[in-house]
Write a protein that holds these residues in place. Structure first.
Motif, short mmCIF file in Angstrom:
data_model
loop_
_atom_site.label_atom_id
_atom_site.label_comp_id
_atom_site.label_asym_id
_atom_site.label_seq_id
_atom_site.Cartn_x
_atom_site.Cartn_y
_atom_site.Cartn_z
N LEU A 12 -0.36 9.92 4.86
CA LEU A 12 0.50 8.93 4.25
C LEU A 12 1.93 10.03 4.02
CD1 LEU A 12 -1.46 7.05 1.36
CD2 LEU A 12 -0.84 6.18 3.70
N GLU A 13 3.13 9.31 4.00
CA GLU A 13 4.12 10.16 3.79
C GLU A 13 4.85 9.43 2.49
OE1 GLU A 13 6.56 10.70 7.04
OE2 GLU A 13 4.98 12.02 8.27
N ALA A 14 5.24 10.25 1.55
CA ALA A 14 6.13 9.67 0.49
C ALA A 14 7.33 9.05 0.78
CB ALA A 14 6.41 10.49 -0.59
N GLY A 15 7.76 7.89 0.30
CA GLY A 15 8.99 7.21 0.61
C GLY A 15 10.28 7.82 -0.41
N ASP A 16 11.29 7.10 -0.37
CA ASP A 16 12.59 7.39 -0.99
C ASP A 16 12.33 6.94 -2.52
OD1 ASP A 16 15.10 7.59 -2.10
OD2 ASP A 16 15.99 6.68 -0.60
N ALA A 17 12.23 8.24 -3.12
CA ALA A 17 11.82 8.02 -4.66
C ALA A 17 13.14 7.17 -5.30
CB ALA A 17 11.84 9.55 -5.26
N GLY A 18 14.24 7.15 -5.08
CA GLY A 18 15.26 6.56 -5.52
C GLY A 18 15.07 5.08 -5.50
N LYS A 19 14.42 4.69 -4.37
CA LYS A 19 14.30 3.33 -3.99
C LYS A 19 12.93 2.62 -4.37
CE LYS A 19 17.97 2.88 -0.56
NZ LYS A 19 18.08 2.75 0.93
N ASN A 20 11.97 3.56 -5.03
CA ASN A 20 10.63 3.25 -5.00
C ASN A 20 10.39 2.10 -5.88
OD1 ASN A 20 7.67 3.92 -4.77
ND2 ASN A 20 7.67 4.10 -6.85
N GLU A 22 12.28 -0.54 -6.44
CA GLU A 22 12.80 -1.82 -5.46
C GLU A 22 11.53 -2.14 -4.46
OE1 GLU A 22 15.94 -2.56 -2.25
OE2 GLU A 22 16.49 -1.19 -3.56
N LYS A 23 11.00 -1.18 -3.84
CA LYS A 23 9.92 -1.31 -2.79
C LYS A 23 8.64 -1.69 -3.51
CE LYS A 23 11.81 2.14 0.59
NZ LYS A 23 11.15 3.46 1.37
N ALA A 24 8.25 -1.26 -4.67
CA ALA A 24 7.18 -1.90 -5.63
C ALA A 24 7.35 -3.17 -5.66
CB ALA A 24 6.95 -0.84 -6.78
N ALA A 25 8.37 -3.60 -6.31
CA ALA A 25 8.52 -5.06 -6.58
C ALA A 25 8.30 -5.69 -5.40
CB ALA A 25 9.72 -4.99 -7.31
N ALA A 26 9.01 -5.38 -4.18
CA ALA A 26 8.98 -6.21 -3.03
C ALA A 26 7.35 -6.39 -2.46
CB ALA A 26 9.69 -5.69 -2.07
N LEU A 27 6.65 -5.18 -2.72
CA LEU A 27 5.27 -5.05 -2.26
C LEU A 27 4.56 -6.16 -3.15
CD1 LEU A 27 2.94 -4.09 -0.62
CD2 LEU A 27 2.89 -2.09 -2.04
N ARG A 28 4.84 -5.69 -4.60
CA ARG A 28 3.96 -6.83 -5.52
C ARG A 28 4.27 -8.28 -5.12
NH1 ARG A 28 4.16 -3.20 -9.26
NH2 ARG A 28 6.58 -3.81 -9.70
N LYS A 29 5.48 -8.68 -4.67
CA LYS A 29 5.82 -9.90 -4.53
C LYS A 29 4.90 -10.46 -3.08
CE LYS A 29 9.70 -13.21 -3.79
NZ LYS A 29 9.40 -13.64 -2.57
N ASP A 102 2.98 6.18 -3.98
CA ASP A 102 4.40 5.51 -4.25
C ASP A 102 3.97 4.18 -3.64
OD1 ASP A 102 4.95 6.13 -1.96
OD2 ASP A 102 6.44 7.51 -2.43
N ALA A 103 5.14 3.25 -3.57
CA ALA A 103 5.04 1.97 -3.01
C ALA A 103 5.04 2.11 -1.35
CB ALA A 103 6.15 1.05 -3.66
N THR A 104 5.74 3.01 -0.92
CA THR A 104 5.75 3.26 0.62
C THR A 104 4.30 3.54 1.04
OG1 THR A 104 8.00 3.80 0.75
CG2 THR A 104 6.59 4.41 2.35
N MET A 105 3.62 4.49 0.20
CA MET A 105 2.31 4.92 0.59
C MET A 105 1.36 3.93 0.49
SD MET A 105 2.84 8.77 -1.40
CE MET A 105 1.63 9.74 -0.75
N SER A 106 1.37 3.02 -0.48
CA SER A 106 0.74 1.99 -0.86
C SER A 106 0.70 0.95 0.30
CB SER A 106 1.02 1.29 -2.20
OG SER A 106 0.76 2.12 -3.08
N ARG A 107 2.03 0.55 0.96
CA ARG A 107 1.87 -0.40 1.71
C ARG A 107 1.27 -0.03 3.34
NH1 ARG A 107 5.34 -4.65 3.07
NH2 ARG A 107 6.79 -4.23 1.18
N LYS A 108 1.67 1.21 3.42
CA LYS A 108 0.81 1.87 4.61
C LYS A 108 -0.75 1.95 4.45
CE LYS A 108 0.55 5.53 7.98
NZ LYS A 108 1.24 6.85 8.17
#
Length: 227
Positions: A12-20, A22-29, A102-108
């Motif tokens: 896993l690679e971390a995503g953009d912390a500044g957008k985490n 937003e990405k977490a909310a999208a993944l949750r949805k 983070d959310a990016t890592m979770s998605r992958k």
């Protein structure tokens, strides 16, 4: 995806912390729409979360709810083998030295379960008290585990962990007679940080408290997935 000892290992690679967020909310949805309940479990190393989770998902399976497990701790392969031996879908997560997901890592990581008909995915986050609660993973439920060996004042020492938790498990209560830990004080200290969190004292050894914990999580899964 690499293979080691039969258990898939996802790098896993971390995503953009500044957008985490937003990405977490999208993944949750997206997970809500697809009917997959994602749980993030956070604690210090050695809190007993693997033993609790094994009992939990075993009972959920008896109730018709299928679960996958993602291990991201330092001893991930050791703990992952316990779930593999019990016949559950499990992944090892290599965070590249990061002490959180983070959310990016979770998605992958969740994509690693593609093709498996699961109702819930449980993440055993990296055993660390500071970093994991600072990052929204996109989970529908965040759990903090407080072992009696950590001390009943731990919520005061690491408040952020408990402030971010929807549910708190106090583990290893079968040892209360031999360890200086006051259950009432621990619950009050948790309430000082988070007066909305549900608190469940449990023992994975004796099973004490596990029925109430399992019922609470099963209810959330069924409501989330419309089952």
């Amino acid at each position: 995806m690499a293979e080691k000892t039969g258990i898939p290992v996802i790098l896993l690679e971390a995503g953009d912390a500044g957008k985490n967020d937003e990405k977490a909310a999208a993944l949750r949805k997206e997970l809500k729409e697809s009917g997959l309940f994602y749980v993030n479990i956070m604690s210090a190393p050695g809190s007993g979360k693997s033993a609790i989770l094994l009992r939990l998902i075993s009972t959920l399976k008896e109730h018709g709810i299928l679960s996958g497990v993602m291990e991201a701790d330092r001893d991930a392969r050791h703990d992952a083998a316990k779930f593999e031996d019990a016949g559950y879908e499990v992944l090892c997560l290599d965070t590249g030295g990061k002490y959180h997901l983070d959310a990016t890592m979770s998605r992958k990581a969740i994509d690693g379960f593609a093709g498996h008909p699961l109702d819930a995915v449980f993440l055993e986050n990296v055993g660390n008290l500071m970093s994991p609660p600072a990052y929204d993973t996109g989970a529908a439920l965040s759990i903090a585990v407080l072992s009696i060996t950590d001390g009943d004042d731990m919520p005061k020492r690491y408040p952020h962990l408990f402030q971010k938790a929807d549910l708190v498990i106090i583990s290893k209560i079968d040892g209360l007679s031999s360890i200086d830990f006051d259950l009432g004080s621990a619950e009050r200290n948790i309430r000082e940080q988070n007066d909305k969190a549900e608190i469940y004292p449990v023992s994975a050894v004796t099973g004490e408290g596990m029925d109430a914990l399992t019922d609470a999580i099963e209810k959330r899964i069924r409501e989330h997935n419309g089952k």
